[in-house]
Design an enzyme around this catalytic site. Structure first.
Site, PDB file in Angstrom:
ATOM      1  N   SER A 157       0.697  -1.226  -0.076  1.00  4.48           N
ATOM      2  CA  SER A 157      -0.145   0.050  -0.120  1.00  4.48           C
ATOM      3  C   SER A 157       0.957   1.090   0.107  1.00  4.48           C
ATOM      4  CB  SER A 157      -1.031  -0.129   1.147  1.00  4.48           C
ATOM      5  OG  SER A 157      -1.779   1.281   1.466  1.00  4.48           O
ATOM      6  N   TYR A 215      -1.779  -0.900  10.034  1.00  8.87           N
ATOM      7  CA  TYR A 215      -2.208  -1.042   8.803  1.00  8.87           C
ATOM      8  C   TYR A 215      -0.513  -0.584   8.151  1.00  8.87           C
ATOM      9  CZ  TYR A 215      -3.806  -1.270   3.737  1.00  8.87           C
ATOM     10  OH  TYR A 215      -3.741  -1.427   2.316  1.00  8.87           O
TER      11      TYR A 215
HETATM   12  N1  LIG Z   1      -8.690  -0.648  -2.384  1.00  6.40           N
HETATM   13  C1  LIG Z   1      -7.347   0.155  -2.139  1.00  6.40           C
HETATM   14  O1  LIG Z   1      -7.746   1.425  -2.313  1.00  6.40           O
HETATM   15  C2  LIG Z   1      -6.310  -0.360  -1.607  1.00  6.40           C
HETATM   16  C3  LIG Z   1      -5.268   0.472  -1.410  1.00  6.40           C
HETATM   17  C4  LIG Z   1      -3.958   0.012  -0.950  1.00  6.40           C
HETATM   18  C5  LIG Z   1      -3.715  -1.288  -0.785  1.00  6.40           C
HETATM   19  N2  LIG Z   1      -4.780  -1.872  -1.092  1.00  6.40           N
HETATM   20  C6  LIG Z   1      -4.474  -3.521  -0.745  1.00  6.40           C
HETATM   21  O2  LIG Z   1      -4.728  -4.458  -1.778  1.00  6.40           O
HETATM   22  C7  LIG Z   1      -5.225  -5.451  -1.268  1.00  6.40           C
HETATM   23  C8  LIG Z   1      -6.781  -5.734  -1.789  1.00  6.40           C
HETATM   24  O3  LIG Z   1      -7.648  -4.726  -1.273  1.00  6.40           O
HETATM   25  P1  LIG Z   1      -9.097  -4.760  -1.546  1.00  6.40           P
HETATM   26  O4  LIG Z   1      -9.482  -3.065  -1.387  1.00  6.40           O
HETATM   27  O5  LIG Z   1      -9.670  -5.314  -2.873  1.00  6.40           O
HETATM   28  O6  LIG Z   1      -9.679  -5.662  -0.408  1.00  6.40           O
HETATM   29  P2  LIG Z   1     -10.887  -6.309   0.169  1.00  6.40           P
HETATM   30  O7  LIG Z   1     -12.087  -6.063  -0.828  1.00  6.40           O
HETATM   31  O8  LIG Z   1     -11.191  -6.127   1.243  1.00  6.40           O
HETATM   32  O9  LIG Z   1     -10.512  -7.781   0.163  1.00  6.40           O
HETATM   33  C9  LIG Z   1      -9.427  -8.231   0.552  1.00  6.40           C
HETATM   34  C10 LIG Z   1      -9.557  -9.860   0.542  1.00  6.40           C
HETATM   35  O10 LIG Z   1      -8.495 -10.578   1.384  1.00  6.40           O
HETATM   36  C11 LIG Z   1      -9.486 -11.516   2.135  1.00  6.40           C
HETATM   37  N3  LIG Z   1      -8.825 -11.823   3.276  1.00  6.40           N
HETATM   38  C12 LIG Z   1      -8.516 -10.956   4.345  1.00  6.40           C
HETATM   39  N4  LIG Z   1      -8.113 -11.644   5.545  1.00  6.40           N
HETATM   40  C13 LIG Z   1      -8.167 -13.011   5.062  1.00  6.40           C
HETATM   41  C14 LIG Z   1      -7.604 -14.190   5.550  1.00  6.40           C
HETATM   42  N5  LIG Z   1      -7.257 -14.186   7.001  1.00  6.40           N
HETATM   43  N6  LIG Z   1      -7.521 -15.409   5.144  1.00  6.40           N
HETATM   44  C15 LIG Z   1      -8.051 -15.370   3.846  1.00  6.40           C
HETATM   45  N7  LIG Z   1      -8.393 -14.195   3.070  1.00  6.40           N
HETATM   46  C16 LIG Z   1      -8.650 -13.030   3.904  1.00  6.40           C
HETATM   47  C17 LIG Z   1     -10.888 -11.088   2.314  1.00  6.40           C
HETATM   48  O11 LIG Z   1     -11.462 -12.245   2.571  1.00  6.40           O
HETATM   49  P3  LIG Z   1     -13.095 -12.101   3.288  1.00  6.40           P
HETATM   50  O12 LIG Z   1     -13.993 -11.646   2.120  1.00  6.40           O
HETATM   51  O13 LIG Z   1     -13.425 -13.375   3.623  1.00  6.40           O
HETATM   52  O14 LIG Z   1     -12.871 -11.049   4.363  1.00  6.40           O
HETATM   53  C18 LIG Z   1     -11.059 -10.465   0.991  1.00  6.40           C
HETATM   54  O15 LIG Z   1     -11.478 -11.447  -0.036  1.00  6.40           O
HETATM   55  C19 LIG Z   1      -5.374  -5.647   0.009  1.00  6.40           C
HETATM   56  O16 LIG Z   1      -3.912  -6.003   0.490  1.00  6.40           O
HETATM   57  C20 LIG Z   1      -5.168  -3.993   0.437  1.00  6.40           C
HETATM   58  O17 LIG Z   1      -4.500  -3.781   1.718  1.00  6.40           O
HETATM   59  C21 LIG Z   1      -5.918  -1.834  -1.019  1.00  6.40           C
END
Ligand SMILES: NC(=O)c1ccc[n+]([C@@H]2O[C@H](COP(=O)([O-])OP(=O)(O)OC[C@H]3O[C@@H](n4cnc5c(N)ncnc54)[C@H](OP(=O)(O)O)[C@@H]3O)[C@@H](O)[C@H]2O)c1
Length: 277
Positions: free
Chosen positions: A169, A182
């Site tokens: 991130s 985080y």
């Molecule tokens: N979206 C943004 O703006 C943004 C910005 C910077 C970085 N990121 C990073 O990009 C990645 C994806 O982001 P996103 O926004 O698409 O996230 P998201 O929609 O919250 O999806 C995260 C996924 O990780 C899974 N997960 C979390 N804990 C887990 C565990 N213990 N075991 C198995 N699966 C687990 C969740 O499963 P469940 O559905 O079961 O909870 C979900 O499918 C993350 O690492 C996030 O930190 C995102």
């Protein structure tokens, strides 16, 4: 010739490969013949990355925590004409992770691409967090990723070229007020990316990261619309948040042959936000 003979084995292999015609054009980005596992791929950025890998020809394995979510994502991709296998496990259940990797390898052979995308978010400052809260974020985002990489690399057959992509991130690099656990977890993954790149580069494994800025995924689009985020938006040179599909190109680049000499880097994917003040 004598100088080449003295080089360690992987370097010699590299020199030999250079005599073969390299892929050109879009073939550089092809994942045909490769198996790819994307964690947390049932929604958000992970699903976008998974879709992009399947479109690039990979044998895709979609991971999620809940079997029903995995089945739904696999069906969604099938409806789009893309074939995917699914696997469900909690990344914090290390014994189950190891078992799942054994099962996947038995079913599909070596996994050439591992994208560590799954993660959890907690936007609270130090005093608002219990140690259990901090532990949950560090365990899921950092320790579970370290464990998956360790278990994955232990199973990778010797000489198998592979690529790991970690989704970190921008907030592993830039701090925000009252947002404590985080960024620590994500900076840890960025450092781990370089550590694996150095330790496993000689074995033919590249390891890189993408550090996304703010992306308008279904789950955080509402948050990004809040008034306090409008000032942040004006600081972004592109004056908009990232669209989820915009992670695909950089992800595909980093895991494909197009990036065959890219190792240990973190690609900041933020529209220029982090360098604008
Ligand atoms: N979206 C943004 O703006 C943004 C910005 C910077 C970085 N990121 C990073 O990009 C990645 C994806 O982001 P996103 O926004 O698409 O996230 P998201 O929609 O919250 O999806 C995260 C996924 O990780 C899974 N997960 C979390 N804990 C887990 C565990 N213990 N075991 C198995 N699966 C687990 C969740 O499963 P469940 O559905 O079961 O909870 C979900 O499918 C993350 O690492 C996030 O930190 C995102």
């Amino acid at each position: 010739m004598a100088r080449h003979a003295a080089l360690p084995r992987p370097a010699r292999r590299e020199l030999q490969d250079m005599t073969q015609a390299p892929p050109v054009g879009t073939a550089l980005f092809s994942l045909a013949g490769k198996t790819a596992l994307v964690t947390g791929a049932v929604r958000g950025l992970g699903l976008e990355i998974a879709r992009g890998f399947a479109q690039a020809g990979a044998t895709l394995i979609v991971h999620g925590r809940q079997p029903a979510d995995v089945a739904q994502a696999v069906q969604q991709l099938a409806d789009e004409g893309l074939h995917a296998h699914g696997v469900a496990f909690d990344l914090n259940d290390h014994a189950r992770v190891a078992q799942a990797l054994d099962e996947l390898q038995a079913a599909h052979g070596p996994i050439h691409v591992l994208c560590n995308n799954a993660g959890v978010r907690d936007r609270r400052g130090l005093q608002a967090l219990s140690m259990a809260d901090v532990q949950r974020v560090i365990d899921t985002n950092l320790i579970a990723t370290v464990h998956l990489c360790q278990a994955y690399l232990a199973r990778l057959p010797a000489g198998c070229a592979a690529s790991i992509l970690n989704i970190t991130s921008l907030q592993g690099q830039l701090m925000r007020d009252a947002d404590f656990a985080y960024p620590i977890s994500k900076q840890g993954v960025e450092t781990m990316t370089r550590a694996i790149a150095v330790e496993y580069g000689p074995k033919g494994v590249r390891c890189n990261a993408i550090a996304p800025g703010s992306f308008a995924t279904a789950f955080n689009a509402q948050l990004l619309d809040k008034p306090e985020n409008q000032a942040r938006l004006q600081r972004n040179p592109l004056r908009r948040w990232g669209q989820p599909h915009e992670i695909v190109g950089p992800a595909l680049f980093l895991v494909s042959d197009a990036a065959s000499y890219v190792n240990g880097v973190t690609l900041t994917l933020d529209g220029g936000y982090g360098m604008s003040f």
